[in-house]
Design a protein around this motif. Structure first.
Motif, PDB file in Angstrom:
ATOM      1  N   HIS A 172       0.862  -1.183   0.000  1.00  0.00           N
ATOM      2  CA  HIS A 172       0.000   0.000   0.000  1.00  0.00           C
ATOM      3  C   HIS A 172       0.896   1.231   0.000  1.00  0.00           C
ATOM      4  CE1 HIS A 172      -3.586  -2.455   1.644  1.00  0.00           C
ATOM      5  NE2 HIS A 172      -3.708  -2.261   0.345  1.00  0.00           N
ATOM      6  N   GLU A 175       1.681   3.917   2.940  1.00  0.00           N
ATOM      7  CA  GLU A 175       2.136   3.441   4.248  1.00  0.00           C
ATOM      8  C   GLU A 175       3.662   3.513   4.303  1.00  0.00           C
ATOM      9  OE1 GLU A 175       0.140  -0.379   4.321  1.00  0.00           O
ATOM     10  OE2 GLU A 175      -1.825   0.575   4.160  1.00  0.00           O
ATOM     11  N   HIS A 296       2.485  -3.477   6.828  1.00  0.00           N
ATOM     12  CA  HIS A 296       1.515  -2.434   6.502  1.00  0.00           C
ATOM     13  C   HIS A 296       1.486  -1.426   7.647  1.00  0.00           C
ATOM     14  CE1 HIS A 296      -0.876  -4.407   3.178  1.00  0.00           C
ATOM     15  NE2 HIS A 296      -0.186  -5.441   3.610  1.00  0.00           N
ATOM     16  N   SER A 297       0.737  -0.352   7.467  1.00  0.00           N
ATOM     17  CA  SER A 297       0.381   0.512   8.583  1.00  0.00           C
ATOM     18  C   SER A 297      -1.031   1.018   8.298  1.00  0.00           C
ATOM     19  CB  SER A 297       1.358   1.673   8.730  1.00  0.00           C
ATOM     20  OG  SER A 297       1.145   2.664   7.733  1.00  0.00           O
TER      21      SER A 297
HETATM   22 ZN   LIG Z   1      -1.861  -1.621   4.036  1.00  0.00          ZN
END
Ligand SMILES: [Zn+2]
Length: 414
Positions: A172, A175, A296-297
């Motif tokens: 993503h 992030e 991820h974040s």
């Molecule tokens: Zn993510």
């Protein structure tokens, strides 16, 4: 001369227009309690005008939504009318964006982790790290992108015949803490003098990819800091969500069939060349993998497969135990607290994700995703002075994860 000036002015104004600005954009936090409240938010989540930073969920995690200035009054009124009390969590997104310094990689493998780095700089750093460690580190191409970039990574193997660990970040785009975590892990594998981490580092053949969505990552620097998806064009909108595009219960839950949505799963499983080419790379490692770790974040969660059901499938209970050991270790240094669960129970049912496909295809014993810092105070715009503390506690957690994994016979250390 005058013509050249006019041309430059026109070119400049086009560039200036292209960069998304977020002055006055606010992030509101809601804690929906009833199904009606959740349904209202779920319905709003399909709108292109609102950017949901966290998803509507059944886990009691607050829902953070970025709202542009002209919609704020109507949004607040709608929330209040439905019994939700929207709290302004980020006052002005643009001013937070401007606090995020972008570092200049000075060469000589001197990355500081006091700033975020562009894709070009991260890739140069990977090349330099490989050049400085011949016979141990090699640059590998994990795949390609729709804009013809490489998904560049490194393979680190001190001796042949070791079992494999794959670490992946940046799927993503917005992030940013995720690529910064993966580059830190690469550096630690090569330079750490901590005996416990050394033992983990030297026990495996590592394949590490800081950015598995390079087009999207570049776009967050050049055009839109809040971009999440890939950049392939679908009608008037660009990109599919590459973490909804894997061939694992594709398009069943928690994903959208609308190209303009941030969770658009794509026209078919593996429609994105990023996920299809990267999955081909993973297939070459297949059953040699002992662990697959995805970063991820944000939200401070440790997530297990699967997203299509909250049922405790495969080695769920063992992995909960391993994950809890990792999180106890993670909390020690700075008191940072994470929660653990499978995707469906810890957040919400969502399918087509990377870790589900890995688990489904290879039954790799340790398959896990981190949702890194923070819990929403800064969200995707994590201040640069938190990069190193975040990375240090992740290393602490990895040591415990592998040590606990050895107790279950999933890995062999030393
Ligand atoms: Zn993510």
């Amino acid at each position: 001369m005058k013509l050249i000036f006019l041309f430059l002015l026109a070119a400049w104004s086009v560039c200036a227009e292209d960069v998304a600005r977020f002055e006055g954009y606010k992030v509101f936090r809601m804690s929906p309690k009833t199904q009606e409240q959740k349904d209202l938010l779920l319905n709003l989540a399909t709108s292109d005008d609102l950017d949901f930073w966290t998803e509507v969920n059944n886990a009691g995690i607050p829902v953070d939504v970025m709202v542009k200035p002209e919609d704020q009054k109507a949004f607040t009124n709608a929330m209040l009318k439905n019994g939700m009390n929207p709290e302004i969590f980020i006052e002005d997104v643009q001013s937070l964006i401007e606090t995020q310094t972008v570092g200049k990689y000075a060469g000589n493998r001197e990355m500081t982790w006091n700033s975020y780095y562009t894709l070009i700089e991260i890739y140069q750093w990977l090349d330099d790290v490989a050049a400085a460690n011949p016979g141990v580190v090699s640059v590998v191409e994990g795949g390609v992108t729709s804009q013809a970039r490489q998904i560049k990574g490194v393979k680190i193997a001190k001796s042949p015949g070791k079992r494999v660990v794959v670490i992946e970040g940046g799927i993503h785009a917005r992030e940013w803490i995720s690529p910064a975590t993966v580059t830190w892990i690469i550096n630690e594998i090569l330079t750490s003098t901590n005996p416990a981490f050394r033992k983990v580092a030297d026990s495996f053949e590592w394949h590490l990819f800081p950015s598995t969505n390079p087009d999207g990552y570049v776009y967050t620097f050049t055009n839109n800091r809040m971009w999440r998806k890939t950049r392939k064009q679908y009608g008037i909108c660009a990109g599919a969500d590459p973490n909804r595009n894997w061939d694992a219960h594709w398009m069943e839950q928690g994903t959208s069939s609308q190209p303009c949505s941030d969770t658009y799963g794509g026209p078919s499983a593996f429609s994105e060349v990023e996920t299809s080419s990267f999955s081909s790379y993973i297939k070459t490692l297949g059953s040699r993998m002992d662990a697959y770790i995805s970063f991820h974040s944000y939200s401070q969660l440790l997530l297990l497969p699967y997203g299509h059901t909250s049922a405790p499938l495969d080695n769920y209970s063992e992995m909960i135990q391993i994950g809890k050991a990792a999180l106890t270790a993670l909390a020690k240094r700075y008191g940072t607290s994470y929660e653990i669960g499978n995707i469906a129970e810890a957040i919400y049912p969502a399918t087509g994700g990377t870790i589900d496909w890995i688990k489904q295809e290879f039954k790799t014993p340790i398959v896990i995703a981190y949702e890194l810092r923070d819990t929403g105070r800064y969200g995707f715009l994590l201040p640069t002075d938190q990069i190193i503390p975040n990375n240090e506690e992740v290393i602490d957690s990895l040591i415990a994860m592998f040590e606990e994994g050895e107790k279950f016979g999933y890995v062999t250390l030393g």
